[in-house]
Enzyme design. Sequence first.
Site, PDB file in Angstrom:
ATOM      1  N   HIS A 274      -2.492   6.795   3.457  1.00  0.00           N
ATOM      2  CA  HIS A 274      -1.058   6.836   3.756  1.00  0.00           C
ATOM      3  C   HIS A 274      -0.465   8.078   3.079  1.00  0.00           C
ATOM      4  O   HIS A 274      -0.556   8.233   1.856  1.00  0.00           O
ATOM      5  CB  HIS A 274      -0.364   5.585   3.224  1.00  0.00           C
ATOM      6  CG  HIS A 274      -0.682   4.324   3.975  1.00  0.00           C
ATOM      7  ND1 HIS A 274      -1.472   4.284   5.103  1.00  0.00           N
ATOM      8  CD2 HIS A 274      -0.278   3.033   3.771  1.00  0.00           C
ATOM      9  CE1 HIS A 274      -1.551   3.035   5.545  1.00  0.00           C
ATOM     10  NE2 HIS A 274      -0.849   2.260   4.756  1.00  0.00           N
TER      11      HIS A 274
ATOM     12  N   CYS B  89       0.799  -1.229   0.000  1.00  0.00           N
ATOM     13  CA  CYS B  89       0.000   0.000   0.000  1.00  0.00           C
ATOM     14  C   CYS B  89       0.832   1.280   0.000  1.00  0.00           C
ATOM     15  O   CYS B  89       0.324   2.340  -0.364  1.00  0.00           O
ATOM     16  CB  CYS B  89      -0.973  -0.013   1.173  1.00  0.00           C
ATOM     17  SG  CYS B  89      -0.202  -0.371   2.748  1.00  0.00           S
TER      18      CYS B  89
END
Lengths: 340, 340, 340, 340
Positions: free
Chosen positions: B233, B144
């Site tokens: 993120h 990710c």
Amino acid sequence: MSRVPVAILGATGMVGQRLVQLLADHPWFELIELAASARSAGKPYGEAAPWRLPGDPPASFIDQEVLACTPAAVSAPLVLSALDASVAHEIEGTFRAAGRLVVTNASAYRDDPAVPLVIPEVNPDHLALLDLQGPGGIVANPNCCAIPLAMVLAPLRTLGAIEAVAVSTWQAVSGAGYPGESAWDMVGSVHPHAGSEEAKLAVEPLKILGGPQAQARFPISARCVRVPTADGHLLGVHVRITGSPSAALVAQTLRDWRGACPPLPSLPTAPLRLTERRDRPNTRLDVDAGAGMQLTVGRIEACPVLGVKLFVLGHNTIRGAAGAALANAELLKATGRLQA
Amino acid sequence: MSRVPVAILGATGMVGQRLVQLLADHPWFELIELAASARSAGKPYGEAAPWRLPGDPPASFIDQEVLACTPAAVSAPLVLSALDASVAHEIEGTFRAAGRLVVTNASAYRDDPAVPLVIPEVNPDHLALLDLQGPGGIVANPNCCAIPLAMVLAPLRTLGAIEAVAVSTWQAVSGAGYPGESAWDMVGSVHPHAGSEEAKLAVEPLKILGGPQAQARFPISARCVRVPTADGHLLGVHVRITGSPSAALVAQTLRDWRGACPPLPSLPTAPLRLTERRDRPNTRLDVDAGAGMQLTVGRIEACPVLGVKLFVLGHNTIRGAAGAALANAELLKATGRLQA
Amino acid sequence: MSRVPVAILGATGMVGQRLVQLLADHPWFELIELAASARSAGKPYGEAAPWRLPGDPPASFIDQEVLACTPAAVSAPLVLSALDASVAHEIEGTFRAAGRLVVTNASAYRDDPAVPLVIPEVNPDHLALLDLQGPGGIVANPNCCAIPLAMVLAPLRTLGAIEAVAVSTWQAVSGAGYPGESAWDMVGSVHPHAGSEEAKLAVEPLKILGGPQAQARFPISARCVRVPTADGHLLGVHVRITGSPSAALVAQTLRDWRGACPPLPSLPTAPLRLTERRDRPNTRLDVDAGAGMQLTVGRIEACPVLGVKLFVLGHNTIRGAAGAALANAELLKATGRLQA
Amino acid sequence: MSRVPVAILGATGMVGQRLVQLLADHPWFELIELAASARSAGKPYGEAAPWRLPGDPPASFIDQEVLACTPAAVSAPLVLSALDASVAHEIEGTFRAAGRLVVTNASAYRDDPAVPLVIPEVNPDHLALLDLQGPGGIVANPNCCAIPLAMVLAPLRTLGAIEAVAVSTWQAVSGAGYPGESAWDMVGSVHPHAGSEEAKLAVEPLKILGGPQAQARFPISARCVRVPTADGHLLGVHVRITGSPSAALVAQTLRDWRGACPPLPSLPTAPLRLTERRDRPNTRLDVDAGAGMQLTVGRIEACPVLGVKLFVLGHNTIRGAAGAALANAELLKATGRLQA
């Protein structure tokens, strides 16, 4: 031994309150005067500055009248300043001109070549610059991120020259003062620091790590991000050092470091506390080490780009601000400059 | 056009639920089967996997029976896998051996030279590796964090060779799955990621940005920190590029980039969305751009150490996981590999 | 005076660690043994229980071997228990049968008519129930919300009979132990407490506020909600009292209250600390009052439904758990029951 | 059908931006004018009001000039107001006097007997009060907590008379506007709402639940607490109803409720969404139900003090503010009052 009378300029803000808290029962200093802006002057301190730190304000100051920030109103020979950047230059200059010693957390004079930018453990010799300033004097401490950065770089100079630094931060909201950051921007969120933090972090360590009159020369690239923590700035530091010392040697050097200054009341025995745990430092759990004056260092590892990397956490309004100024005042006392 | 029947392996976890959400009403795929561990198999999906995403679970799946993760139990020719790393290698291998196409978010096969590690906009040509795998096949998407990192590096290769990258992260808790991070460790706190995130970030982009059979070669140094955000993120990327292109040129290149793949249902027109605001990206406010499939890039500036730096934010369980797998499945369809 | 040797059962959890912290340097007790589940027994404490509280674990216990939770393995005549509810009933019963005094934070025996459920300031006389228990004995402290609730109700009985209570809570995540709540469920979010908290809150105060052998009788309706705070349970209490005393009288009564027990090392002089500020108590800023053993009460106001209402905040793992057990142990010592 | 031209007063704040978002693509209304304070007037909207909501501002308004809040500057016959309380009374009065219809979220006129305080599903008949106001008119929506409270009480009146209500809140920071709450006060912390929220909650439901000219009469006691959530106010409601209906009957009544107004574009089919899960509503996961216009109700249980209790969650700046005003505007249109 009688204690040295001190005053606080800017006593009502986040850092000003930390100074009141730290000075409330100090072995060397007696806090006698609290000064702040015209909006607060004349009011009882407890009314001018509703207490925002954990715990209660020191009882003896609640009813004390807040003074104006002028040498006429403030009598103490030593003043600790937590003034806003916008007014610090003028007011601190006035106090110096009146022959006072000003130990400041404000950024106004940090880049003045005659003003020492001091961390006691790192460059106490910079105090010699005070001799350039006339009867009064100003001593500044660095920015709340520049302090932990300089403190992990300083001992590494024994291993080789610092050649380059890339640093990222996870910074607490108290760094923005009060009210500071909007809760809307911070609840479950992080965002780049919009101010001049990255610029300060690129230059202040160079002055601290240089000689009193000669800056260090290496590039520092900073990325500063505000995160929803209350107190405590975490830094991820990548550093290139001549000779490429190993992570193990860096760890040993940091663990053994004791700093270059005499023992001071506010300083822990070891400036740095090393953790072996992979998920530490954890801001909330580690920020209060050494009563907020000790840094926690972890995850010292090889970096394939710059050589070595590590995390360091410090309490931004204590080690990075109020405690930094106080330690500088203690250093002045310990080195005989308060009688000068 | 009839839709391709698909199954989900590992349908009960955080990423599995995102897959269910994204496939619930898909133009090309028809979700027909949900499979999970023995603990869940045989139960209705709504009971096996209490819904943890915002909103309600797609109504049609609440009562559907969860199947075992075996080729015998699952009939779909195309399976999307959100299996745990611990079991993914064996189960996904079994499905491939049974002639199925497996599009996986798990890390088990990412470093297998015969398995393409694909971001549709970046390296769709890597799908050619499928020809090495026999009748069935496995296609993986990256970690990710590796996805947004590779996606900002990919277009910059037109400006010069990538020579070195230093990256720091501010990672959301959903990246740890459910229950994942303890709230005790995250309330008002951040801490270094204790797992293998930094290692993955150092190698996966090299496979993605290389040719199908030759990895790119440049050092990547990562510092990964978990922060109290739910999804999203944020990465701070410092990069050195041959020829030292300016920040302005980098910005223009990223803004103009459209990716190397045909239009896919899950992909926004522009993979990257640039912001001019100094305090953005803000995780909570920017994470859902492009239904979670578009990255937000900001603060593209000169870096005195590596040349240029920027922030990039992406939704970790959509763009960085479930949506990444789905887009790979769409790419298989768009490139004619589902009929192979 | 020689100190009483004590052991901790369940020393590795969140409350167990608080007990270790509180007992590390205690004037009356000497912590000699740490016991925990079979998973931990035999390991050094520092390895069995990675420290999760702020600061470092007391150095002397890091290498101490964790013992099994049996009377054979544990020699101390006084044991403090922070065992999980699931095992507490059996293990604590075994220790009692072996003639030990067990001071427990667990809920297993709270509703046993022979076991005193004690808050030292409120019902020290309930210790008389120990005479019903044979040579050994068990003393329990209430649930972490029931303690602050009982402590604000207790002094009000001098104004009239308590007739009804409606209480809501804003509870910290540490109340769920470790790992406890998932960060996914708590980042920027609150949700109803799914466990038996509301039920405990409805019955435990009745036992505490009754005589040793006769429960108080009034309805308590509780709504318990978990919020993203680390430590500190805030309660909003509405109460109906015979005679409808004014908010001012209630405030005066709470401010003047000193409790019914002798001075104990862990207790502050005043159990309750009143704040006049409209936006207080603030969990993070007020939770550590009195080293976590003092409650902060605010916003005492007239309630048009039940008569009077107020907020009260207490540290849930200190005042509401580990410190509550410790204070009960101190009470046993102060009332001469440790020699019994 | 041509759309009705509308303007927004106070378009730059948190609620003003929500109005812009909701009106950007509305089937019945065409947003033609944005007005705000003198500080913003004359600037492009995108500059006067940096976008603070998730996502991007509607592109068509970024360059639109912000107008002054005067009937001379604003031409639309229908204005939606998100003005600050401090200026709303005067400005909204001026617009009414100029013959405009003002649909306001501000509190200035909520207690004016001639001004209907309306929730479309609850008391659409109160619009009849507009006939008392002359050619122009003002329609207000209630406070962001009063709306969900009134909406769960309204359907219960079919079971018996509401006799008493005790309500506690877990309120999001967006309720304070922008910048609103200081992040310092909210990171890992909760605190009592210092403003007039509790007072509003005690009176507004009585006007809504009464007849157009006669208030309902029952006591409401509120405890309002700010928690670190971004959007979404959770309420814990205890209620006494004549005849003491069971929790099951209350649940059925709430589930079946469809409201008293005609279908409106902004309203979901069912005003209330019931959850069976013990740990829900969860603010972050449930707040966006029905595009922020549907309330989530859970944990409907017997209350030993008042009879029945439940939790209800609503989006405070959509259902509780901007969406509430918009729904009222839609109700005016649907009931033929825009041609009046």
